[in-house]
Design a protein around this motif. Structure first.
Motif, PDB file in Angstrom:
ATOM      1  N   CYS A  28       0.829  -1.322   0.090  1.00  0.00           N
ATOM      2  CA  CYS A  28      -0.247   0.073  -0.064  1.00  0.00           C
ATOM      3  C   CYS A  28       0.842   1.217  -0.096  1.00  0.00           C
ATOM      4  N   MET A  63     -19.229  -3.368   6.118  1.00  0.00           N
ATOM      5  CA  MET A  63     -17.408  -2.674   5.318  1.00  0.00           C
ATOM      6  C   MET A  63     -16.871  -2.399   6.592  1.00  0.00           C
ATOM      7  N   ASP A  92     -17.073  -5.195  -1.576  1.00  0.00           N
ATOM      8  CA  ASP A  92     -17.220  -4.363  -2.608  1.00  0.00           C
ATOM      9  C   ASP A  92     -18.461  -4.446  -3.319  1.00  0.00           C
ATOM     10  N   GLY A  95     -13.553  -3.969   7.401  1.00  0.00           N
ATOM     11  CA  GLY A  95     -12.611  -2.711   7.387  1.00  0.00           C
ATOM     12  C   GLY A  95     -11.133  -2.796   6.971  1.00  0.00           C
ATOM     13  N   ALA A  96     -10.385  -2.829   8.222  1.00  0.00           N
ATOM     14  CA  ALA A  96      -9.080  -2.343   8.017  1.00  0.00           C
ATOM     15  C   ALA A  96      -8.117  -3.326   7.214  1.00  0.00           C
ATOM     16  N   ASP A  97      -7.857  -3.031   6.000  1.00  0.00           N
ATOM     17  CA  ASP A  97      -7.268  -3.856   5.302  1.00  0.00           C
ATOM     18  C   ASP A  97      -6.209  -3.240   4.157  1.00  0.00           C
ATOM     19  N   GLY A  98      -5.827  -1.941   4.716  1.00  0.00           N
ATOM     20  CA  GLY A  98      -4.964  -1.063   4.012  1.00  0.00           C
ATOM     21  C   GLY A  98      -5.673  -0.635   2.739  1.00  0.00           C
ATOM     22  N   CYS A  99      -5.210  -0.857   1.770  1.00  0.00           N
ATOM     23  CA  CYS A  99      -5.476  -0.110   0.535  1.00  0.00           C
ATOM     24  C   CYS A  99      -6.299  -1.238  -0.333  1.00  0.00           C
ATOM     25  N   HIS A 100      -6.504  -2.277   0.303  1.00  0.00           N
ATOM     26  CA  HIS A 100      -7.132  -3.472  -0.463  1.00  0.00           C
ATOM     27  C   HIS A 100      -8.691  -3.570   0.216  1.00  0.00           C
ATOM     28  N   MET A 101      -9.416  -4.237  -0.715  1.00  0.00           N
ATOM     29  CA  MET A 101     -10.810  -4.131  -0.122  1.00  0.00           C
ATOM     30  C   MET A 101     -11.328  -5.669  -0.851  1.00  0.00           C
ATOM     31  N   TRP A 128      -8.408  -0.153  -3.553  1.00  0.00           N
ATOM     32  CA  TRP A 128      -9.187   1.194  -2.681  1.00  0.00           C
ATOM     33  C   TRP A 128      -8.189   2.050  -2.213  1.00  0.00           C
TER      34      TRP A 128
END
Lengths: 412, 397, 412, 397
Positions: free
Chosen positions: C173, D354, D369, D358-364, C216
């Motif tokens: 990230c 969500m 989604d 939640g917290a998973d850095g920049c990944h979803m 994201w």
């Protein structure tokens, strides 16, 4: 230059008032027998003390004997007072606001000479503006984005009789009416295109006040009946007084004193809950160490902090229209915005604070029920938030009404 | 799937509606106005309602009650609450403990107490759980002997001597018989060391202290109980010594219906407040003009009314389903969820109602003011985080 | 003195950027084929243009070739850019922020001499901070109000080999990774008590970047693998660099660039809906004249206005800690507060704006779906709002953690 | 009051659950990922589902369908939507128009179209109402001849000549038969001047334009319809000339079930998304650790899960009640209220989900989604202010 630095004077007066609230107001205001809404009496002695500290004449210019506080300072003081007692805050901020408007902005020298000494001389000499009339519909409502069918007319009349004005009519929801030494009364003089304002001393013959019981307003308010009430011709204020007092000139941009008061209520509720959350142990640990409680308190802190920013912005803007013209600030009605946001933020904060107190949060003789009620009163004030949003909507749509007198009467 | 009511259910509903309209509503605002909490109570309405069966409807028929099912009870609570939430609660509070008597008392105990309860129109029931400084800990007991009830009961021959205090106890100032949680062993965790007693009013050493001054539910009496060497016969122990929490809380409560009825009760009562707010708002919008037109003509009013009805009908659907599940002895988290939900809906609906009634300067309509305060009572009973977490645990049970 | 007056420079740069966004960015960024989230490409040419306007080096001090913008100005610019395209705003604000931290605060003269010309010389030379590592749990979560069981350790190591550092590890990230010319990499040097930072050029042997698809996160980001990556000994930054770059010194009080970006997204959505509400006629009148639509837009305007106040307050505070010490400002984590409030306000504004567009509001090749997605990304950023509230809760409770490195990694 | 399902209802529910688990869920995320909207569709799953009856279950038994009741339909929609909301909708969309055919078409029309529909696993139905610039006006028609549908139909002997466009039409790219609203008299208000036609695909002059690129419900096809001198026989007029709105909208829709089924459909489908989110969140919280402990141990997670289940169970209660009311032919505002409510609940529940994932850095997580995007579709169909005001009008009807 953009700066959120308060002046040493602002920091000092905040500390002074906060100290006064902690040492003098809270111990009296939060006594169980005084909390019951049914007979919440005005704390007259404390109002006297506050007056002696200069809080009744806070916004009056220094050269006329006041503290010359700007709008931001007035809001800071009002929040602090309201954190102790919303009623004290309401009475003082109304007198202070009107002192500035009447003595600094609206009166001629003769009027000032006659009345200023009385105001300065008596700690219990408060001021009131009698604008609102019973049954007058001030809502935008169905007239949103359409010209209103009918103009809201002032029904109270003043007619000349010799060297006097004879006033007839009824005013309602007049803040400070039961404690006012002087009323500024909005009247219609037959034949004039706009409303006018007459100065009416509380002891004028034909003026009577009926205090409201259990009213949904802070401080004290009442109905004012003027029956062949007679005042000297010289008591008529200048033509622009009606606009100044009703806020017609810049609707939605007045000094956000009511919003600062609202904020003080929210802060009191939040601080009470925070203190309690440190003290009360549940499941072997203080409440504050429970995620659920910490989160609720954090949410209240967040909303109150953001609300304060909105109130202070509106306060500063009310003194600095130039920052709107040069586009440093938005040209939306910032006080209306602060009103909507603050009233909802405080309502939620008060309810969450009450929940933290459990059963004590719903007792009429405990502070939390008072805060919840006080917060509701703020939500109910003016024409309510639904209408306030419509006023903002007209502004963002760029809709301009021909006349703003109806809006003006609604206040903020 | 069938939402129809039986004739008997419908007839109870109609009787409750009639009583609410003709007897409760006319006195509701007047009782709410009285400022001394001890004086808001009115025995007259209790007696009238009792004669119609609203006090004893949860008592089984064989004991002289009406043996109504949960669906009927939910319907009646809602109808009564439409006219006055607190008066509705004053009746249903008795059902809650009628259920507990039926489910947990011995035949001998039933024989001693039920006939008297059924015969006397002024015989009300209550339960003393909460203490001045241990509300949430008793609702969600933890395994620490230092926590739990402080009211102490010590055995002396055939009697138990009770010492201590209870606070915020519903019906305390007006009740004739109470269930009392007392600590009989403070060396073990509350779950093992708490015993349930039946304590009639008039027990020597037991008296009522202050009556709490609630901001809502003014009619409903809520008081302190003081035990100073109060003597309770051993015959009044409910279930086993040390078994109070197993009997009334947690899975025990689910089996007896004690806990679960309480959840349904709050949800059904809130539904009555919502019905009242919806009906009044709709009528107000269709009869009140603003700017020359009915409020109803405004989109914002339509949207507010939409939301009020939407939430209220969702709540009704949920309440009726939970009542039916109780009758079927299906025990799930649903009753608790419906209770939590009724807190949110009751407040949102009454606040929308206030917004519609709204603008009237510094004045506030008394009815609006009252139902806002009544609905706010749920905040600490049904919608606080302890209530919600307690229910969540049932989800994963 | 408290003042919300922007400086002439601030007003001017806002106008300049707004104009650039209207004329250059929007026509390209909002083309249907570029809106599809599946392959939303970075608008490289526009980034070049923006760099030439000085926006890549905005916060870098003037004496080092930047514009020396303060935090408030940086936030104003970021909001404007994000109203055009969140990705452009993200890339530029990250480079600008790091340029100030690295060149003005962390590098020694030799490092600056070697690297500053490269940064100034190439419009495509962006900066990246490789701090976060895969699988690292940065949440407060269960450790709320308790000392964390274990310290979060940086797993990427740097060991000395002759005159070089050899770096091994994986970073995830990493914002700007795919476009960075220079990385500041957070590493653990065995034997040292705290983490250190090494400067690693993008072309250093052993460094590879894998861009994330469909991530994201705004702008562009990726995974950075360092495999026996070798940089000269002189590339080690001073001991305080880790604290500066991770924001450990004042957690929750960093420059609220992400929040300003978020605000820009909300404004874009709101403005699109406002325009559409003027144009689209329903029931014989423009949408804006319908109470329901006017109210929705007003609510969005209110929340965005209040959010902007919160962002600007946090921005100014990040440059003026003295205003916190003298109690002009709250000592709460103002950037965290702005984050929670703004992300929720913008989410609601974007959804309401989309609703006004009807079916067009849910089309992937139309702007509104982009705004809704972009708003969700902001809500999801960091450790989410639930955790952000817990951080605020610890602050209001006065809870102090022994180490803040875990919090620091979470960023805002 | 009875929430029990009949054996037949239960067996449809179980069949749907099995199909959802075994066939739909495995392809759901994969279809969602495809970026070209025309290619997300999968005939294979439609054919498989059709063979199990999920395409034709609303067709009366005498016409070869399964003649299921509304309760069964609600159950099946929810089950299918648990695995994929868009695929569930692709099936139920056919029921909506099956209801309309049953309710409004002549025997001759039924004879011409229903057997073909029942026999062919790839025969899908649709309705063209919305036009490029007149969405809300057609949903809440006003009495102005200048408003309303622009697609024009002119009579030429035994045929009508249609010219104009439809937009955002569900199943347009894949359907074989469509109801089309066309303006047959533009001198009178829409309510009097609009006629409903049956238009099969392959009608000369009628073609499909673009397929819309929706952010959610990716599988579900939504397209433009273009009519250029399309020729439709007079025998395909549904009901009277000028009677389209009376037939399908307002009180007419309530009588035919057309409009009301649509409300129930959206509510039942949203319930499936919520069920999916609840089940996944609970499992996630009970299996995922943070800081060495299960997420479940955290109060905030418990409160979020409580809210998810609370809203979902309230919605389920409401949906089942509405389905039952439809079966009883009780027509109220409830179906509309439940639809409005499903928009609010679907979004709130997926957003809470969500927050928990939640917290998973920049990944979803892709599943998170997807259901966020799917639930957002309701925003313009079920939860917009026009929908809500339309329902409010039923309240006071």
């Amino acid at each position: 230059m953009y700066s959120l630095q308060l002046s040493p004077e602002q920091l000092e007066i905040r500390d002074t008032v906060r100290d006064f609230v902690t040492r003098e107001i809270k111990p009296v205001a939060l006594k169980a027998d005084r909390l019951d809404l049914c007979d919440r009496s005005l704390l007259t002695d404390l109002l006297d003390q506050a007056s002696q500290m200069g809080l009744r004449s806070l916004a009056l210019s220094e050269e006329r004997g006041g503290a010359g506080a700007d709008a931001l300072t007035s809001c800071i003081v009002t929040e602090e007072l309201a954190a102790g007692d919303a009623d004290i805050a309401a009475v003082l901020s109304e007198s202070s606001r009107l002192a500035h408007m009447l003595f600094d902005q609206c009166m001629n020298d003769a009027q000032r000479e006659a009345l200023l000494p009385k105001f300065l001389g008596g700690d219990r000499y408060h001021l009131a503006f009698a604008g609102c009339e019973p049954g007058t519909d001030t809502r935008l409502g169905v007239n949103y984005h359409r010209p209103a069918d009918t103009e809201v007319m002032v029904k109270t009349t003043a007619t000349k009789s010799g060297n006097d004005w004879i006033i007839n009519g009824v005013k309602d929801c007049v803040a400070n009416a039961p404690v006012a030494g002087l009323f500024a009364v909005l009247v219609q003089i037959p034949g004039r295109p706009a409303a006018s304002v007459l100065l009416v001393p509380a002891d004028a013959p034909g003026l009577s006040v009926r205090a409201h019981d259990n009213a949904w307003q802070h401080g004290t308010c009442g109905e004012v009946t003027l029956k062949d009430c007679r005042v000297p011709a010289g008591n008529l204020l200048g033509d622009d007084a009606a606009a100044v007092l009703t806020g017609t000139a810049a609707p939605g941009r007045g000094v956000p004193l009511a919003q600062a008061l609202n904020l003080g209520i929210g802060r009191a509720a939040y601080e009470a809950a925070l203190d309690y959350a440190h003290l009360r142990v549940q499941g072997g640990r203080p409440l504050i160490e429970h995620q659920a409680i910490g989160t609720k308190l954090a949410e209240a802190a967040i909303r109150l902090e953001v609300a304060r920013g909105a109130v202070w912005q509106a306060a500063w803007a009310s003194d600095h229209p130039e920052a709107i013209s040069d586009r440093s600030l938005s040209d939306l009605p910032l006080t209306t915005i602060a009103h909507v946001f603050t009233s909802e933020a405080v309502m939620k904060a008060a309810k969450d604070a009450a929940e933290i107190f459990g059963a004590m949060g719903v007792m009429r003789d405990m502070p939390l029920a008072k805060y919840v009620h006080d917060a509701r009163v703020c939500q109910h004030s003016g024409d309510g938030n639904t209408d306030a949003r419509l006023r903002v909507a007209e502004e963002i749509a760029g809709y301009r009404r021909a006349s703003k007198s109806a809006m003006a009467l609604a206040g903020e | 799937m069938d939402f129809n009511l039986s004739n008997e259910q419908r007839s109870w509903q109609m009787a409750a509606r009639k009583f609410a309209d003709e007897e409760i509503r006319p006195i509701s605002l007047e009782r709410d106005t009285i400022s001394t909490p001890r004086e808001t109570w009115d025995w007259d309405i209790i007696k009238k309602g009792s004669k119609l069966g609203f006090r004893t409807m949860a008592v089984p028929k064989e004991w002289g009650g009406h043996g109504t099912d949960f669906v009927t009870q939910a319907l009646v609570m809602t109808e009564l609450a439409k006219a006055d939430s607190a008066i509705s609660k004053a009746f249903s509070q008795n059902w809650k403990w009628s259920h507990l008597i039926s489910a947990t008392c011995t035949e001998e105990q039933k024989q001693r107490f039920l006939p008297g309860f059924v015969a006397d129109d002024t015989f009300l029931l209550g339960k003393g759980g909460t203490e001045p400084s241990a509300g949430s800990d008793n609702r969600m007991p933890i395994d620490d002997p230092k926590t739990g009830h402080k009211l102490k009961a010590e055995r002396k021959g055939d009697e138990w001597i009770l010492n201590g205090e209870k606070a915020f106890i519903a019906n305390a100032p007006v009740g004739k018989l109470f269930f009392i949680d007392a600590r009989t062993d403070s060396t073990v965790p509350p779950k093992q060391g708490t015993t349930l007693f039946l304590v009639p009013s008039g027990t020597p050493g037991f008296r009522i202290g202050k009556v709490f001054n609630k901001s809502g539910w003014r009619f409903y009496q809520n008081g302190e109980m003081i035990f100073e060497n109060a003597r309770v016969p051993h015959a009044n122990v409910v279930g086993d010594v040390g078994g109070a929490i197993r009997k009334t809380g947690g899975r025990g409560g689910e089996a007896t219906g004690g806990d679960l009825f309480g959840d349904l009760e709050l949800a059904a009562n809130a539904l009555g407040i919502c019905d009242d707010a919806c009906a009044t708002a709709l009528k107000f919008a269709k009869t009140t003009k603003q700017g020359g037109q009915l409020l109803w003509a405004q989109q914002n009013v339509q949207l507010q009314i939409n939301k009020m009805f939407m939430l209220t009908e969702a709540l009704r659907s949920f309440v009726m389903r939970v009542a039916w599940e109780h009758d079927m002895k299906i025990h799930s988290a649903n009753a608790g969820l419906a209770m939590n939900y009724s807190c949110d809906v009751g407040q949102e609906v009454t606040e929308l109602y206030m917004e519609i009634r709204g603008a009237d300067g510094c004045h506030m309509d008394h009815h609006t003011d009252k139902i806002l305060r009544d609905a706010f009572i749920w905040n600490h009973l049904a919608g606080d985080s302890v209530s919600r977490m307690k229910v969540t645990r049932r989800l994963a049970a």
